[in-house]
Motif scaffolding. Structure first.
Motif, PDB file in Angstrom:
ATOM      1  N   ILE A  98      26.584 136.495  42.349  1.00 54.16           N
ATOM      2  CA  ILE A  98      25.530 135.366  42.852  1.00 54.16           C
ATOM      3  C   ILE A  98      26.032 135.532  44.406  1.00 54.16           C
ATOM      4  O   ILE A  98      24.880 135.119  45.098  1.00 54.16           O
ATOM      5  CB  ILE A  98      26.411 134.073  42.351  1.00 54.16           C
ATOM      6  CG1 ILE A  98      26.316 133.910  40.678  1.00 54.16           C
ATOM      7  CG2 ILE A  98      25.644 132.807  43.075  1.00 54.16           C
ATOM      8  CD1 ILE A  98      26.608 132.834  40.231  1.00 54.16           C
ATOM      9  N   VAL A  99      27.063 135.682  44.826  1.00 52.77           N
ATOM     10  CA  VAL A  99      27.501 135.746  46.146  1.00 52.77           C
ATOM     11  C   VAL A  99      26.552 136.709  47.061  1.00 52.77           C
ATOM     12  O   VAL A  99      25.869 136.405  47.755  1.00 52.77           O
ATOM     13  CB  VAL A  99      29.063 135.847  46.683  1.00 52.77           C
ATOM     14  CG1 VAL A  99      29.009 136.018  48.108  1.00 52.77           C
ATOM     15  CG2 VAL A  99      29.494 134.702  46.039  1.00 52.77           C
ATOM     16  N   GLY A 100      26.705 138.057  46.250  1.00 51.73           N
ATOM     17  CA  GLY A 100      25.961 139.229  46.823  1.00 51.73           C
ATOM     18  C   GLY A 100      24.504 139.149  46.913  1.00 51.73           C
ATOM     19  O   GLY A 100      23.848 139.372  47.773  1.00 51.73           O
ATOM     20  N   THR A 101      23.981 138.335  46.052  1.00 52.76           N
ATOM     21  CA  THR A 101      22.393 138.190  45.970  1.00 52.76           C
ATOM     22  C   THR A 101      21.880 137.231  46.431  1.00 52.76           C
ATOM     23  O   THR A 101      20.649 137.135  47.421  1.00 52.76           O
ATOM     24  CB  THR A 101      22.054 137.979  44.370  1.00 52.76           C
ATOM     25  OG1 THR A 101      22.603 138.787  43.658  1.00 52.76           O
ATOM     26  CG2 THR A 101      20.345 138.117  44.240  1.00 52.76           C
ATOM     27  N   ALA A 102      22.634 136.206  46.987  1.00 50.16           N
ATOM     28  CA  ALA A 102      22.215 134.699  47.812  1.00 50.16           C
ATOM     29  C   ALA A 102      21.772 135.110  49.213  1.00 50.16           C
ATOM     30  O   ALA A 102      21.973 136.326  49.688  1.00 50.16           O
ATOM     31  CB  ALA A 102      23.339 133.665  47.700  1.00 50.16           C
ATOM     32  N   ASP A 103      20.878 134.463  49.774  1.00 51.68           N
ATOM     33  CA  ASP A 103      20.392 134.767  51.124  1.00 51.68           C
ATOM     34  C   ASP A 103      21.277 134.316  52.179  1.00 51.68           C
ATOM     35  O   ASP A 103      21.384 135.004  53.199  1.00 51.68           O
ATOM     36  CB  ASP A 103      19.065 134.158  51.198  1.00 51.68           C
ATOM     37  CG  ASP A 103      17.930 134.363  50.380  1.00 51.68           C
ATOM     38  OD1 ASP A 103      17.578 135.637  50.281  1.00 51.68           O
ATOM     39  OD2 ASP A 103      17.823 133.567  49.330  1.00 51.68           O
TER      40      ASP A 103
ATOM     41  N   ILE B 177      17.309 146.584  41.561  1.00 45.92           N
ATOM     42  CA  ILE B 177      17.697 146.028  40.389  1.00 45.92           C
ATOM     43  C   ILE B 177      16.499 146.696  39.304  1.00 45.92           C
ATOM     44  O   ILE B 177      17.289 146.944  38.149  1.00 45.92           O
ATOM     45  CB  ILE B 177      17.549 144.665  40.597  1.00 45.92           C
ATOM     46  CG1 ILE B 177      18.381 144.138  41.515  1.00 45.92           C
ATOM     47  CG2 ILE B 177      17.336 143.784  39.030  1.00 45.92           C
ATOM     48  CD1 ILE B 177      18.372 142.553  41.834  1.00 45.92           C
ATOM     49  N   ASP B 178      15.452 146.738  39.464  1.00 45.09           N
ATOM     50  CA  ASP B 178      14.431 147.210  38.755  1.00 45.09           C
ATOM     51  C   ASP B 178      14.756 148.672  38.451  1.00 45.09           C
ATOM     52  O   ASP B 178      14.376 148.876  37.273  1.00 45.09           O
ATOM     53  CB  ASP B 178      13.148 147.177  39.497  1.00 45.09           C
ATOM     54  CG  ASP B 178      12.768 145.404  39.424  1.00 45.09           C
ATOM     55  OD1 ASP B 178      13.057 144.897  38.905  1.00 45.09           O
ATOM     56  OD2 ASP B 178      11.628 145.349  40.154  1.00 45.09           O
TER      57      ASP B 178
ATOM     58  N   ILE C 258      27.060 143.752  38.672  1.00 44.37           N
ATOM     59  CA  ILE C 258      27.025 143.303  40.183  1.00 44.37           C
ATOM     60  C   ILE C 258      27.078 144.141  41.390  1.00 44.37           C
ATOM     61  O   ILE C 258      26.883 143.492  42.216  1.00 44.37           O
ATOM     62  CB  ILE C 258      28.231 142.024  40.189  1.00 44.37           C
ATOM     63  CG1 ILE C 258      29.475 142.594  40.040  1.00 44.37           C
ATOM     64  CG2 ILE C 258      27.956 141.059  39.208  1.00 44.37           C
ATOM     65  CD1 ILE C 258      30.785 141.564  40.294  1.00 44.37           C
ATOM     66  N   SER C 259      27.309 145.297  40.998  1.00 50.02           N
ATOM     67  CA  SER C 259      27.080 146.551  42.197  1.00 50.02           C
ATOM     68  C   SER C 259      25.917 146.488  42.617  1.00 50.02           C
ATOM     69  O   SER C 259      25.556 146.863  43.503  1.00 50.02           O
ATOM     70  CB  SER C 259      27.635 147.797  41.367  1.00 50.02           C
ATOM     71  OG  SER C 259      26.704 148.271  40.765  1.00 50.02           O
TER      72      SER C 259
ATOM     73  N   LEU D 166      19.914 137.488  36.188  1.00 50.15           N
ATOM     74  CA  LEU D 166      20.193 136.135  36.972  1.00 50.15           C
ATOM     75  C   LEU D 166      20.139 136.653  38.653  1.00 50.15           C
ATOM     76  O   LEU D 166      19.517 135.992  39.478  1.00 50.15           O
ATOM     77  CB  LEU D 166      21.706 135.648  36.957  1.00 50.15           C
ATOM     78  CG  LEU D 166      22.153 134.692  38.071  1.00 50.15           C
ATOM     79  CD1 LEU D 166      21.290 133.473  38.186  1.00 50.15           C
ATOM     80  CD2 LEU D 166      23.639 134.339  37.688  1.00 50.15           C
ATOM     81  N   GLN D 167      20.656 137.941  38.909  1.00 50.55           N
ATOM     82  CA  GLN D 167      20.471 138.419  40.337  1.00 50.55           C
ATOM     83  C   GLN D 167      19.054 138.573  40.770  1.00 50.55           C
ATOM     84  O   GLN D 167      18.674 138.371  41.843  1.00 50.55           O
ATOM     85  CB  GLN D 167      21.401 139.789  40.537  1.00 50.55           C
ATOM     86  CG  GLN D 167      22.605 139.671  40.124  1.00 50.55           C
ATOM     87  CD  GLN D 167      23.436 140.955  40.128  1.00 50.55           C
ATOM     88  OE1 GLN D 167      24.152 141.474  41.022  1.00 50.55           O
ATOM     89  NE2 GLN D 167      23.586 141.652  38.945  1.00 50.55           N
ATOM     90  N   ARG D 168      18.220 139.174  39.727  1.00 52.44           N
ATOM     91  CA  ARG D 168      16.785 139.259  40.044  1.00 52.44           C
ATOM     92  C   ARG D 168      15.989 137.983  40.313  1.00 52.44           C
ATOM     93  O   ARG D 168      15.254 138.074  41.203  1.00 52.44           O
ATOM     94  CB  ARG D 168      16.143 140.188  38.907  1.00 52.44           C
ATOM     95  CG  ARG D 168      14.763 140.596  39.356  1.00 52.44           C
ATOM     96  CD  ARG D 168      13.927 141.354  38.272  1.00 52.44           C
ATOM     97  NE  ARG D 168      13.070 142.047  38.891  1.00 52.44           N
ATOM     98  CZ  ARG D 168      11.664 141.510  39.042  1.00 52.44           C
ATOM     99  NH1 ARG D 168      11.601 140.207  38.947  1.00 52.44           N
ATOM    100  NH2 ARG D 168      10.682 142.346  39.469  1.00 52.44           N
ATOM    101  N   ARG D 169      16.631 137.043  39.580  1.00 57.47           N
ATOM    102  CA  ARG D 169      15.703 135.705  39.831  1.00 57.47           C
ATOM    103  C   ARG D 169      16.318 135.240  41.005  1.00 57.47           C
ATOM    104  O   ARG D 169      15.306 134.494  41.942  1.00 57.47           O
ATOM    105  CB  ARG D 169      16.355 134.753  38.482  1.00 57.47           C
ATOM    106  CG  ARG D 169      15.567 133.455  38.582  1.00 57.47           C
ATOM    107  CD  ARG D 169      15.918 132.528  37.650  1.00 57.47           C
ATOM    108  NE  ARG D 169      15.506 133.033  36.139  1.00 57.47           N
ATOM    109  CZ  ARG D 169      14.411 132.694  35.785  1.00 57.47           C
ATOM    110  NH1 ARG D 169      13.413 132.098  36.511  1.00 57.47           N
ATOM    111  NH2 ARG D 169      14.148 133.034  34.322  1.00 57.47           N
ATOM    112  N   ILE D 170      17.454 135.220  41.644  1.00 55.09           N
ATOM    113  CA  ILE D 170      17.869 134.830  42.908  1.00 55.09           C
ATOM    114  C   ILE D 170      17.282 135.625  43.861  1.00 55.09           C
ATOM    115  O   ILE D 170      16.613 135.017  44.849  1.00 55.09           O
ATOM    116  CB  ILE D 170      19.379 134.824  43.199  1.00 55.09           C
ATOM    117  CG1 ILE D 170      19.979 133.761  42.177  1.00 55.09           C
ATOM    118  CG2 ILE D 170      19.599 134.425  44.517  1.00 55.09           C
ATOM    119  CD1 ILE D 170      21.566 133.941  42.297  1.00 55.09           C
TER     120      ILE D 170
END
Length: 248
Positions: A108-113, A214-215, A137-138, A82-86
């Motif tokens: 979700i919060v951390g990944t959003a723009d 992430i990768d 989520i780290s 999910l983080q990667r998709r965002i």
């Protein structure tokens, strides 16, 4: 349906709507959220994605009832995905926070723009109190936070305010509750003025390091998270939490 999608005037609005578990990150919610993000990504009429929630809570974190039933790495892998998709979505993702966020929801919060929060919103990384760690989520949170701030909120598990979240870089800004809708509308209006290519390429610059992280580390983080969820200490703590008892 636990997640809804509506598109209008260049904005795809995705709403988390699972009040029975306070928008916990269940398998179904994660699947539907991922599908809607993919649909918004592929819609040529959409320039920006707004992610919000119904009800009083934005996200309560992992679905602990599911975590007790299935202890494979698939759950944490879904959080990583999910983080990667965002991060890789070629359109800005804006999060509107009108309610509290706990544990895995902070991914979700951390990944959003861009994240705009009402001043009454609170946050907490409660994993440490359940024998867990915010492993998956780290990946996004450590990219946003100064090391001292991360150590504070990761280790203490304490609740902190939207104002503090803005000060440490977790959210873009905190606004009075009665100004949240106006602030979000204004931010979206600015973003839809961008050209699709301009938005995509600018976001690519901003997220390149996060995607690489992430990768590189995603699978290890998912495996570590799964191992912690399966541990006897965490299982006892989660059972106590679900039964509203104090863990030993």
């Amino acid at each position: 349906m636990l997640v809804h999608l509506a598109a209008d005037a260049g904005i795809a609005t995705i709403t988390l709507d699972s009040p029975h578990n306070r928008n916990a990150l269940s398998r179904q919610l994660l699947t539907e959220l991922g599908d809607h993000l993919a649909a918004a990504s592929q819609d040529p009429s959409v320039r920006v994605v707004l992610l919000r929630s119904s009800g009083r809570v934005f996200c309560s974190g992992a679905d602990l009832s599911e975590a007790q039933q299935g202890l494979s790495p698939e759950g944490p892998r879904a959080i990583v995905a999910l983080q990667r998709r965002i991060a890789t979505l070629p359109k800005p993702v804006v999060v509107e926070l009108a309610g509290p966020v706990r544990a895995g929801g902070l991914g979700i919060v951390g990944t959003a723009d861009m994240v705009i929060a009402a001043e009454s919103v609170t946050f907490a990384l409660t994993e440490v109190r359940l024998g867990l760690a915010p492993s998956a989520i780290s990946l996004s949170l450590l990219a946003r936070l100064a090391p001292r701030a991360a150590a504070d909120i990761f280790l203490s598990g304490r609740t902190f305010s939207a104002a503090e979240a803005a000060a440490i870089g977790l959210v873009t800004r905190a606004v009075p509750d009665d100004e949240l809708a106006t602030a979000v509308t204004s931010a979206l209006a600015d973003l839809v003025e961008g050209s699709p290519q301009g938005l995509a390429e600018t976001k690519r610059l901003l997220t390149a390091d996060l995607i690489a992280r992430i990768d590189r580390d995603g699978e290890e983080a998912a495996q570590r998270s799964a191992a912690l969820f399966a541990s006897p200490e965490a299982q006892r703590a989660m059972q106590a939490f679900l039964s509203r008892k104090k863990p030993a």
